[in-house]
Design a protein around this motif. Structure first.
Motif, PDB file in Angstrom:
ATOM      1  N   ALA A 154       0.814  -1.213   0.000  1.00 19.89           N
ATOM      2  CA  ALA A 154       0.000   0.000   0.000  1.00 19.89           C
ATOM      3  C   ALA A 154       0.851   1.269   0.000  1.00 19.89           C
ATOM      4  CB  ALA A 154      -0.934   0.002   1.209  1.00 19.89           C
ATOM      5  N   ASN A 155       2.158   1.121  -0.058  1.00 20.27           N
ATOM      6  CA  ASN A 155       3.092   2.252   0.028  1.00 20.27           C
ATOM      7  C   ASN A 155       2.883   3.044   1.319  1.00 20.27           C
ATOM      8  OD1 ASN A 155       5.283   2.796  -1.658  1.00 20.27           O
ATOM      9  ND2 ASN A 155       4.408   4.717  -2.368  1.00 20.27           N
ATOM     10  N   TRP A 156       2.503   2.338   2.368  1.00 22.38           N
ATOM     11  CA  TRP A 156       2.162   2.954   3.648  1.00 22.38           C
ATOM     12  C   TRP A 156       3.379   3.604   4.295  1.00 22.38           C
ATOM     13  CZ3 TRP A 156       3.448   2.007   8.836  1.00 22.38           C
ATOM     14  CH2 TRP A 156       2.591   2.585   9.795  1.00 22.38           C
ATOM     15  N   LYS A 157       4.513   2.925   4.270  1.00 24.52           N
ATOM     16  CA  LYS A 157       5.708   3.479   4.922  1.00 24.52           C
ATOM     17  C   LYS A 157       6.214   4.714   4.195  1.00 24.52           C
ATOM     18  CE  LYS A 157       7.119  -0.768   7.210  1.00 24.52           C
ATOM     19  NZ  LYS A 157       8.189  -1.739   7.534  1.00 24.52           N
ATOM     20  N   ALA A 158       6.117   4.722   2.888  1.00 21.99           N
ATOM     21  CA  ALA A 158       6.535   5.905   2.133  1.00 21.99           C
ATOM     22  C   ALA A 158       5.622   7.089   2.438  1.00 21.99           C
ATOM     23  CB  ALA A 158       6.530   5.595   0.632  1.00 21.99           C
ATOM     24  N   ARG A 159       4.326   6.827   2.556  1.00 15.47           N
ATOM     25  CA  ARG A 159       3.365   7.914   2.754  1.00 15.47           C
ATOM     26  C   ARG A 159       3.508   8.578   4.117  1.00 15.47           C
ATOM     27  NH1 ARG A 159      -1.392   6.033   3.128  1.00 15.47           N
ATOM     28  NH2 ARG A 159      -1.163   3.833   2.584  1.00 15.47           N
ATOM     29  N   ARG A 160       4.019   7.851   5.119  1.00 14.91           N
ATOM     30  CA  ARG A 160       4.161   8.464   6.433  1.00 14.91           C
ATOM     31  C   ARG A 160       5.619   8.791   6.773  1.00 14.91           C
ATOM     32  NH1 ARG A 160       1.577   6.484  10.905  1.00 14.91           N
ATOM     33  NH2 ARG A 160       3.143   7.523  12.173  1.00 14.91           N
ATOM     34  N   HIS A 161       6.497   8.751   5.786  1.00 18.52           N
ATOM     35  CA  HIS A 161       7.917   8.994   6.032  1.00 18.52           C
ATOM     36  C   HIS A 161       8.164  10.343   6.702  1.00 18.52           C
ATOM     37  CE1 HIS A 161      11.861  10.712   4.775  1.00 18.52           C
ATOM     38  NE2 HIS A 161      12.280   9.549   5.236  1.00 18.52           N
ATOM     39  N   ALA A 162       7.447  11.389   6.296  1.00 23.60           N
ATOM     40  CA  ALA A 162       7.676  12.726   6.845  1.00 23.60           C
ATOM     41  C   ALA A 162       7.391  12.797   8.340  1.00 23.60           C
ATOM     42  CB  ALA A 162       6.801  13.746   6.105  1.00 23.60           C
ATOM     43  N   ARG A 163       6.663  11.826   8.880  1.00 24.03           N
ATOM     44  CA  ARG A 163       6.321  11.830  10.304  1.00 24.03           C
ATOM     45  C   ARG A 163       7.234  10.934  11.138  1.00 24.03           C
ATOM     46  NH1 ARG A 163       0.290  10.161  10.760  1.00 24.03           N
ATOM     47  NH2 ARG A 163       0.556   9.232   8.718  1.00 24.03           N
ATOM     48  N   THR A 164       8.283  10.396  10.546  1.00 22.76           N
ATOM     49  CA  THR A 164       9.109   9.422  11.261  1.00 22.76           C
ATOM     50  C   THR A 164       9.746  10.012  12.512  1.00 22.76           C
ATOM     51  OG1 THR A 164       9.586   8.193   9.232  1.00 22.76           O
ATOM     52  CG2 THR A 164      11.091   7.883  11.084  1.00 22.76           C
ATOM     53  N   LEU A 165      10.387  11.159  12.398  1.00 22.42           N
ATOM     54  CA  LEU A 165      11.048  11.757  13.569  1.00 22.42           C
ATOM     55  C   LEU A 165      10.037  12.097  14.657  1.00 22.42           C
ATOM     56  CD1 LEU A 165      13.662  14.084  11.839  1.00 22.42           C
ATOM     57  CD2 LEU A 165      14.096  11.901  12.981  1.00 22.42           C
ATOM     58  N   GLU A 166       8.877  12.607  14.266  1.00 26.21           N
ATOM     59  CA  GLU A 166       7.851  12.923  15.239  1.00 26.21           C
ATOM     60  C   GLU A 166       7.321  11.659  15.912  1.00 26.21           C
ATOM     61  OE1 GLU A 166       4.894  15.162  17.396  1.00 26.21           O
ATOM     62  OE2 GLU A 166       6.910  15.516  16.586  1.00 26.21           O
TER      63      GLU A 166
END
Length: 321
Positions: A154-166
């Motif tokens: 589902a490309n789920w990890k790519a879609r939430r990449h910008a929130r990784t540090l948070e």
């Protein structure tokens, strides 16, 4: 023991008094004990052998069965450290909250694996530490957005990449350390990935880090694709499926560059000094939260996340600022 993936109902057929306490007695002085609470992972990443082993369906062990197994362990250990041998424990949030509330009454400590969505649920996050959770392992896979494209269906990890540090911050500020897992050798990776990943780990303040090489396990979609592209070095070589041996030709660098870059990155990220810096940050997070029995919490950090004997910063009071 029963196969929970074959059960049609939420009940379980094995009475508590048949739990195999004789087997538990043979464990001896192990530092942690494993049980399984869930099976499978809905993300189905292209490299994941567990998704092939357990199939596409996500299954939950009944909460009462999990508690019965934990109570059996507690009858032998006063306050055990338990590892949930799951691939993704907290997918079902309602089930997870039910389990965590029950665990809070049982004075255990545990480690488990999950995905980053746990950081999106404040209620679940607040239940973790009181339930005994001390660390979660999360597969972030890459520090770079392009490395995650197509990694799961589902490309789920790519879609939430910008929130990784948070996500890391939200979990760790509640006293739960995060072991972040990363893969090197993805198709978008060039020799620049080693410094990019090192810098990302420093910014993230992850307490623990696992860095492995992209590993094409036979039977996975990744293996099939690399085989069709004639990039597998030794087809069918299970002895190369260690997560640390390169068995394919990378797209963005040579095999030698991948191996040398990994060795250099491991030396930097896993050095005593680097770990001491991350550990010091985690200890400050625990102190800042003013957790109940703070001294005990800090002692746990020393016990379970200790530096190797003789490493820089290992002596008392030597944590860097």
């Amino acid at each position: 023991m029963p196969r929970y993936d074959l059960l049609a109902s939420a009940s379980f057929p094995v009475p508590v008094d048949t739990l195999e306490t004789q087997e538990l007695h043979r464990l001896g002085a192990y530092t942690r004990i494993t049980i399984q609470t869930t099976r499978g992972c809905p993300l189905d990443c292209h490299f994941c052998a567990a998704s092939k082993l357990y199939g596409p369906r996500y299954r939950l062990k009944p909460v009462q069965r999990v508690l019965a197994e934990i109570d059996s362990i507690r009858s032998l250990w006063r306050r055990p450290f338990i590892e949930f041998a799951d691939d993704n424990t907290f997918v079902d949030k309602a089930w997870s909250k039910h389990l965590l509330r029950e665990l809070a009454r049982r004075q255990i400590r545990f480690f488990t694996e999950t995905d980053a969505s746990v950081a999106d649920d404040d209620e679940l996050l607040d239940l973790l530490y009181p339930a005994g959770c001390r660390q979660v392992l999360i597969g972030f896979e890459s520090s770079e957005r392009e490395g995650l494209d197509g990694i799961d269906r589902a490309n789920w990890k790519a879609r939430r990449h910008a929130r990784t540090l948070e996500s890391i911050r939200r979990i760790q500020e509640r006293g739960i350390s995060v072991c972040g897992c990363f893969i090197v050798g993805l198709d978008s990776d060039t020799p620049a990935i080693f410094e990019q990943l090192r810098e990302f780990i420093e910014r993230s303040r992850l307490l623990e880090v696992q860095i492995t090489v992209l590993t094409p396990f036979p039977g996975t979609r990744l293996y099939d694709r690399l085989l069709s592209e004639k990039r597998i070095l030794t087809p069918g070589a299970w002895d190369r499926c260690t997560l640390f041996d390169v068995n394919f030709r990378p797209r963005g660098m040579t095999v030698d560059a991948l191996e040398e870059g990994l060795l250099g990155l491991w030396k930097e990220v896993w050095s005593g000094d680097a770990h001491a810096r991350r550990k010091s940050h985690y200890r400050r997070l625990l102190a800042a939260r003013r957790l109940q029995n703070e001294a005990g919490a800090l002692a746990e950090a020393d016990e379970y996340f200790a530096l190797p004997s003789g490493a820089p910063g290992a002596r008392a009071g030597a944590d860097p600022p």
